[in-house]
Design a protein around this motif. Structure first.
Motif, mmCIF file in Angstrom:
data_model
loop_
_atom_site.group_PDB
_atom_site.id
_atom_site.type_symbol
_atom_site.label_atom_id
_atom_site.label_comp_id
_atom_site.label_asym_id
_atom_site.label_seq_id
_atom_site.Cartn_x
_atom_site.Cartn_y
_atom_site.Cartn_z
ATOM 1 N N THR A 38 0.847 -1.184 0.000
ATOM 2 C CA THR A 38 0.000 0.000 0.000
ATOM 3 C C THR A 38 0.887 1.240 0.000
ATOM 4 N N ALA A 39 0.273 2.398 -0.136
ATOM 5 C CA ALA A 39 1.020 3.658 -0.122
ATOM 6 C C ALA A 39 1.763 3.853 1.200
ATOM 7 N N SER A 40 1.230 3.276 2.284
ATOM 8 C CA SER A 40 1.884 3.401 3.589
ATOM 9 C C SER A 40 2.965 2.340 3.805
ATOM 10 N N GLY A 41 3.206 1.476 2.807
ATOM 11 C CA GLY A 41 4.243 0.459 2.896
ATOM 12 C C GLY A 41 3.796 -0.865 3.472
ATOM 13 N N GLU A 42 2.516 -1.002 3.755
ATOM 14 C CA GLU A 42 1.982 -2.244 4.313
ATOM 15 C C GLU A 42 1.844 -3.308 3.218
#
Length: 136
Positions: A38-42
């Protein structure tokens, strides 16, 4: 043209039944995974399920050699349908009528099986003389 190609793992052993004309039908499910960040790195993973059916000689081959967990490549015609469960919920299904299958591996062992011809249910023959740059 209606054609789909999927690589995935069998969710269950093939189940066999016969048409009124006596033709064998093998049915099984395949799970195909998609991993992404995801954009948050998840890290995330999504699984898409496909119900597959093979007919005739191809069904016989699937029944003889496939088992739950095995990785396969399937190619065929996609049909999507919507249905109601017994408790009234609406469900969606992706169904593949298989025209070609390749066994990519087996549980606990690496195995190569050439593509299976949907007309005969037998492995396609490879013409080794037609290959120019073999590594040996």
């Amino acid at each position: 043209m209606n054609k789909i190609r999927v690589i995935g793992n069998l969710g269950r052993d093939p189940e066999v039944r016969y048409t009124p004309a006596g033709q064998m039908v093998a049915s099984f499910s395949i799970a195909s995974n998609y991993r992404y960040k995801t954009a948050s790195g998840e890290q995330r993973e999504e699984t898409e399920w496909f119900n597959c059916q093979a007919f005739g000689k191809l069904a016989e081959t699937c029944n003889a050699y496939l088992s739950k967990g095995q990785q396969v490549y399937v190619e065929g015609r996609l049909t999507s349908r919507t249905y109601q469960t017994r408790d009234g919920q609406t469900r969606h299904s992706n169904d593949i009528t298989i025209r070609e299958i390749q066994f990519l591996g087996s549980k606990g062992a690496d195995a190569f099986v050439p593509p299976i011809d949907s007309r005969t249910g037998t492995p396609e023959q490879m013409d080794v003389d037609a290959v120019d740059d073999l590594p040996f």
